[in-house]
Design an enzyme around this catalytic site. Sequence first.
Site, PDB file in Angstrom:
ATOM      1  N   GLU A   1     -24.132  -9.582 -19.638  1.00  0.00           N
ATOM      2  CA  GLU A   1     -23.907  -9.966 -18.222  1.00  0.00           C
ATOM      3  C   GLU A   1     -25.234 -10.865 -17.585  1.00  0.00           C
ATOM      4  O   GLU A   1     -25.423 -10.956 -16.622  1.00  0.00           O
ATOM      5  CB  GLU A   1     -23.717  -8.983 -17.259  1.00  0.00           C
ATOM      6  CG  GLU A   1     -22.400  -8.483 -17.351  1.00  0.00           C
ATOM      7  CD  GLU A   1     -22.003  -7.392 -16.293  1.00  0.00           C
ATOM      8  OE1 GLU A   1     -21.075  -7.964 -15.634  1.00  0.00           O
ATOM      9  OE2 GLU A   1     -22.613  -6.451 -15.978  1.00  0.00           O
TER      10      GLU A   1
ATOM     11  N   HIS B   1     -28.835  -6.319 -10.865  1.00  0.00           N
ATOM     12  CA  HIS B   1     -27.480  -6.069 -10.767  1.00  0.00           C
ATOM     13  C   HIS B   1     -27.173  -4.502 -11.238  1.00  0.00           C
ATOM     14  O   HIS B   1     -27.772  -4.017 -12.251  1.00  0.00           O
ATOM     15  CB  HIS B   1     -26.699  -7.003 -12.015  1.00  0.00           C
ATOM     16  CG  HIS B   1     -25.357  -6.397 -12.243  1.00  0.00           C
ATOM     17  ND1 HIS B   1     -24.455  -6.472 -11.310  1.00  0.00           N
ATOM     18  CD2 HIS B   1     -24.773  -6.127 -13.242  1.00  0.00           C
ATOM     19  CE1 HIS B   1     -23.177  -5.966 -11.892  1.00  0.00           C
ATOM     20  NE2 HIS B   1     -23.338  -5.757 -13.043  1.00  0.00           N
TER      21      HIS B   1
ATOM     22  N   HIS C   1     -24.407  -0.899 -10.730  1.00  0.00           N
ATOM     23  CA  HIS C   1     -23.045  -0.315 -10.368  1.00  0.00           C
ATOM     24  C   HIS C   1     -23.314   0.910  -9.484  1.00  0.00           C
ATOM     25  O   HIS C   1     -22.560   2.088  -9.587  1.00  0.00           O
ATOM     26  CB  HIS C   1     -22.378   0.234 -11.610  1.00  0.00           C
ATOM     27  CG  HIS C   1     -22.233  -0.871 -12.694  1.00  0.00           C
ATOM     28  ND1 HIS C   1     -22.580  -0.611 -13.999  1.00  0.00           N
ATOM     29  CD2 HIS C   1     -21.959  -2.356 -12.697  1.00  0.00           C
ATOM     30  CE1 HIS C   1     -22.571  -1.717 -15.017  1.00  0.00           C
ATOM     31  NE2 HIS C   1     -22.280  -2.789 -13.814  1.00  0.00           N
TER      32      HIS C   1
ATOM     33  N   HIS D   1     -16.386  -3.479  -9.613  1.00  0.00           N
ATOM     34  CA  HIS D   1     -17.605  -3.387 -10.596  1.00  0.00           C
ATOM     35  C   HIS D   1     -18.843  -2.763 -10.091  1.00  0.00           C
ATOM     36  O   HIS D   1     -19.252  -1.898 -10.414  1.00  0.00           O
ATOM     37  CB  HIS D   1     -17.786  -4.933 -11.006  1.00  0.00           C
ATOM     38  CG  HIS D   1     -18.825  -5.308 -11.938  1.00  0.00           C
ATOM     39  ND1 HIS D   1     -18.802  -6.599 -12.451  1.00  0.00           N
ATOM     40  CD2 HIS D   1     -19.720  -4.593 -12.282  1.00  0.00           C
ATOM     41  CE1 HIS D   1     -19.941  -6.569 -13.533  1.00  0.00           C
ATOM     42  NE2 HIS D   1     -20.280  -5.425 -13.533  1.00  0.00           N
TER      43      HIS D   1
HETATM   44 MN    MN Z   1     -22.099  -4.861 -14.684  1.00  0.00          MN
END
Ligand code: MN
Length: 240
Positions: A79, A98, A100, A168
Amino acid sequence: MGLNVPDNLARELALANRILYDQQIVDGLGHVSLRHPDDPSLFLLSCSRAPALVRPEDIVCYRADGSALDTEAPRPYLERFIHAEIYRARPDVQSVVHSHSLCVIPFACVQQPLRPIFHMAGFLGEGSAHFEIRDAAGDTDMLISNAYLGEALARSLGSRSCVLMRGHGSTVVGTSLRQGVYRAIYAETNARLQLSAQSLGDPVYLNPREAQLASDANDGQIDRSWNLWLQRLGPLDFRA
Ligand code: MN
């Protein structure tokens, strides 16, 4: 140290990874990056490793297309295009996180923005942006694994500081590495508090002016929190 990765920044980025794990923002997955201070078309990001295990020598310099400068570099995160495309779209952004992190995800699924419930989250003054990957590419594995999806995510982020990704997680941006880490931590806290306030009634959020003033005030104090987060890490397997 890797090709075109300054020692001091590699250490700072490794520490950012450890802090985000200790603060339960990332687990085995999730990542944090920093725009290269000497060349804005490049950015620094760990190779594919769990954030709690990232060492300075794992930091790799990437180009805007997601390719590593060093042809011998270890395997990258799938990613990395989240970072590459946000840096391309947002010249003001110096760091990207980034994750979760858990409490943010329900907001993404019901398409309800995060809004600043308290002064620590003034950066959410405009509300979080929403990214629906299905609109960009139909049914996928939900990962931002190419430049096309990264660009779509960056477009959804627009000028905001946080974008929720349905099914996500989320991505936050900052004007410094430490501010990016701070925002990732407080986006999660805000989500927890927002959910709790909504269960009691109709919350009064900071208005845009309050949010801006609070955000400016907090920016001067991020180092204080950073030093506390750092202290919690205890002895490290590299020299801090
Ligand atoms: Mn991710």
